[in-house]
Design a protein around this motif. Structure first.
Motif, short mmCIF file in Angstrom:
data_model
loop_
_atom_site.label_atom_id
_atom_site.label_comp_id
_atom_site.label_asym_id
_atom_site.label_seq_id
_atom_site.Cartn_x
_atom_site.Cartn_y
_atom_site.Cartn_z
N GLU A 130 0.68 -1.18 0.04
CA GLU A 130 0.04 -0.05 -0.25
C GLU A 130 0.95 1.24 0.08
OE1 GLU A 130 -0.52 -2.46 1.97
OE2 GLU A 130 -2.41 -3.24 2.01
N ALA A 131 1.79 1.42 0.77
CA ALA A 131 2.63 2.59 1.08
C ALA A 131 3.58 2.71 -0.58
CB ALA A 131 3.94 2.02 2.14
N LEU A 132 3.62 1.52 -1.19
CA LEU A 132 4.31 1.82 -2.63
C LEU A 132 3.31 2.34 -3.58
CD1 LEU A 132 6.65 1.49 -4.49
CD2 LEU A 132 5.95 -0.89 -4.79
N VAL A 133 2.08 1.58 -3.66
CA VAL A 133 1.25 1.93 -4.51
C VAL A 133 0.68 3.49 -4.42
CG1 VAL A 133 -1.09 1.47 -5.43
CG2 VAL A 133 0.61 -0.42 -5.09
N VAL A 134 0.40 3.88 -3.02
CA VAL A 134 -0.17 5.21 -2.96
C VAL A 134 0.74 6.24 -3.48
CG1 VAL A 134 -0.40 6.81 -0.92
CG2 VAL A 134 -1.71 4.52 -0.66
N THR A 135 2.15 5.99 -3.56
CA THR A 135 2.96 7.00 -3.91
C THR A 135 2.96 7.32 -5.51
OG1 THR A 135 4.62 5.66 -4.23
CG2 THR A 135 4.57 6.81 -2.24
N LEU A 136 2.21 6.40 -6.21
CA LEU A 136 1.86 6.38 -7.68
C LEU A 136 1.19 7.54 -7.98
CD1 LEU A 136 2.10 2.81 -8.54
CD2 LEU A 136 4.20 4.47 -8.77
N ASP A 137 1.15 8.37 -9.07
CA ASP A 137 0.35 9.14 -9.65
C ASP A 137 -0.86 8.68 -10.24
OD1 ASP A 137 -0.71 10.82 -12.28
OD2 ASP A 137 0.00 12.15 -10.73
N PRO A 138 -2.33 9.03 -10.02
CA PRO A 138 -3.32 8.27 -10.44
C PRO A 138 -3.26 7.88 -12.11
CG PRO A 138 -4.10 10.12 -8.90
CD PRO A 138 -2.49 10.07 -9.25
N ARG A 139 -2.72 8.59 -12.69
CA ARG A 139 -2.62 8.48 -14.28
C ARG A 139 -1.66 7.15 -14.56
NH1 ARG A 139 -0.79 14.53 -15.65
NH2 ARG A 139 0.45 13.71 -13.91
N GLN A 140 -0.46 7.08 -13.81
CA GLN A 140 0.17 6.31 -13.72
C GLN A 140 -0.38 4.78 -13.33
OE1 GLN A 140 3.23 7.45 -11.20
NE2 GLN A 140 4.90 7.38 -12.87
N LYS A 141 -1.30 4.81 -12.50
CA LYS A 141 -2.03 3.58 -11.92
C LYS A 141 -3.04 3.21 -12.95
CE LYS A 141 -2.36 5.66 -7.99
NZ LYS A 141 -3.08 5.82 -6.45
N ILE A 142 -3.66 4.19 -13.45
CA ILE A 142 -4.54 3.77 -14.72
C ILE A 142 -3.92 3.05 -15.72
CG2 ILE A 142 -6.27 4.81 -16.16
CD1 ILE A 142 -7.07 6.97 -14.05
N LYS B 251 -4.75 -0.51 -17.28
CA LYS B 251 -4.91 -0.90 -18.60
C LYS B 251 -3.89 -1.81 -19.27
CE LYS B 251 -5.22 3.13 -21.04
NZ LYS B 251 -5.48 4.51 -21.54
N SER B 252 -2.65 -1.82 -18.92
CA SER B 252 -1.47 -2.71 -19.58
C SER B 252 -1.92 -4.04 -18.90
CB SER B 252 -0.46 -2.14 -19.18
OG SER B 252 0.70 -3.10 -19.59
N ARG B 253 -2.16 -4.20 -17.73
CA ARG B 253 -2.46 -5.46 -16.99
C ARG B 253 -3.69 -6.08 -17.72
NH1 ARG B 253 -0.40 -9.86 -15.53
NH2 ARG B 253 -1.50 -10.90 -13.82
N ALA B 254 -4.71 -5.24 -17.90
CA ALA B 254 -5.78 -6.06 -18.49
C ALA B 254 -5.66 -6.83 -20.13
CB ALA B 254 -6.76 -4.84 -18.79
N ASP B 255 -4.60 -6.24 -20.59
CA ASP B 255 -4.22 -7.01 -21.69
C ASP B 255 -3.64 -8.33 -21.63
OD1 ASP B 255 -4.87 -4.82 -23.43
OD2 ASP B 255 -2.86 -3.90 -23.39
N HIS B 256 -3.28 -8.52 -20.50
CA HIS B 256 -2.83 -10.14 -20.09
C HIS B 256 -3.56 -11.05 -19.27
CE1 HIS B 256 0.94 -8.66 -21.38
NE2 HIS B 256 0.99 -7.54 -20.71
N ILE B 257 -4.96 -10.44 -19.10
CA ILE B 257 -5.83 -11.15 -18.51
C ILE B 257 -6.50 -11.97 -19.49
CG2 ILE B 257 -8.32 -11.05 -17.07
CD1 ILE B 257 -7.18 -8.42 -15.79
N LYS C 298 -11.37 -9.15 -18.22
CA LYS C 298 -10.63 -8.09 -19.12
C LYS C 298 -11.36 -6.65 -19.35
CE LYS C 298 -7.65 -9.37 -22.50
NZ LYS C 298 -7.20 -9.66 -23.87
N LYS C 299 -12.67 -7.16 -19.86
CA LYS C 299 -13.34 -6.35 -20.12
C LYS C 299 -13.85 -5.41 -19.03
CE LYS C 299 -17.71 -4.64 -22.36
NZ LYS C 299 -19.19 -5.28 -22.69
N ALA C 300 -14.06 -5.77 -17.73
CA ALA C 300 -14.50 -5.04 -16.82
C ALA C 300 -13.12 -4.27 -16.26
CB ALA C 300 -14.50 -6.06 -15.61
N VAL C 301 -12.08 -4.58 -16.37
CA VAL C 301 -10.87 -3.85 -15.96
C VAL C 301 -10.49 -2.68 -16.65
CG1 VAL C 301 -8.31 -4.07 -15.43
CG2 VAL C 301 -9.82 -5.79 -14.70
N LYS C 302 -10.80 -3.17 -17.89
CA LYS C 302 -10.58 -2.10 -19.13
C LYS C 302 -11.73 -0.84 -18.85
CE LYS C 302 -8.02 -4.19 -22.71
NZ LYS C 302 -7.70 -4.31 -24.08
#
Length: 181
Positions: free
Chosen positions: A47-59, A63-69, A75-79
């Motif tokens: 959580e401490a690591l993920v919180v430091t990321l900018d929301p645009r980076q997390k989005i 999206k990138s991870r959805a391609d591997h589901i 996959k559609k739900a995540v996208k």
């Protein structure tokens, strides 16, 4: 000219959108952890690591991870969730960084971007060389973004639930596969 009560109501709508987006960003941290299958850690370092990321980076990560589901529904739900987050973020950023002014009719509000040519040209709608309009951001856009944010919150909870169930099934299979000593 809008009344003081109308100004307060307009500010409340903007504030609600900002708070909804903050909630979405918090939920996005959990979604990223689940979808990216980040390893469990005893002292909540994920959580401490993920919180430091900018929301645009997390989005973008989502999206990138959805391609591997592999499962198409997931996959559609995540996208879809990532798309909703982007659309809400766009309106949220615009209303937070643009002054709200009374519209020309005096019966409502709009968000007036700085007179920078690039921002102005982004909002110009050309129908012909003599027929054009400039679409401004209004409180109707804020209301639509709030509705979309509520859908995104529900979609995020669905994603968290699905991935938690899948993780529980995998852990149960893994535990059954390990021989008892």
């Amino acid at each position: 000219m809008p009344t003081e009560e109308q100004w307060k109501d307009a500010y409340a709508k903007v504030g609600e959108l900002v708070l909804l987006y903050t909630t979405l960003d918090h939920q996005l941290n959990d979604v990223i952890i689940e979808v990216m299958r980040l390893a469990q850690s005893p002292i909540r370092m994920r959580e401490a690591l993920v919180v430091t990321l900018d929301p645009r980076q997390k989005i973008e990560m989502l999206k990138s991870r959805a391609d591997h589901i592999r499962q198409q529904g997931w996959k559609k739900a995540v996208k879809t969730h990532a798309d909703r987050l982007e659309r809400v973020a766009k309106i949220r950023n615009a209303v937070c960084h643009t002054p709200m002014v009374a519209n020309k009719m005096g019966d409502g509000f709009e968000f007036a971007p700085a007179v920078a040519a690039a921002k102005l040209l982004k909002n110009v709608m050309f129908r012909s060389k003599d027929d054009y309009s400039i679409e401004g951001l209004t409180l109707d856009h804020v209301q639509k973004a709030k509705t979309l944010a509520m859908k995104a919150l529900g979609g995020g909870e669905d994603i968290l639930t699905k991935f938690a169930k899948a993780r529980a099934v995998l852990e149960k299979k893994r535990a059954a596969a390990v021989p008892n000593s």
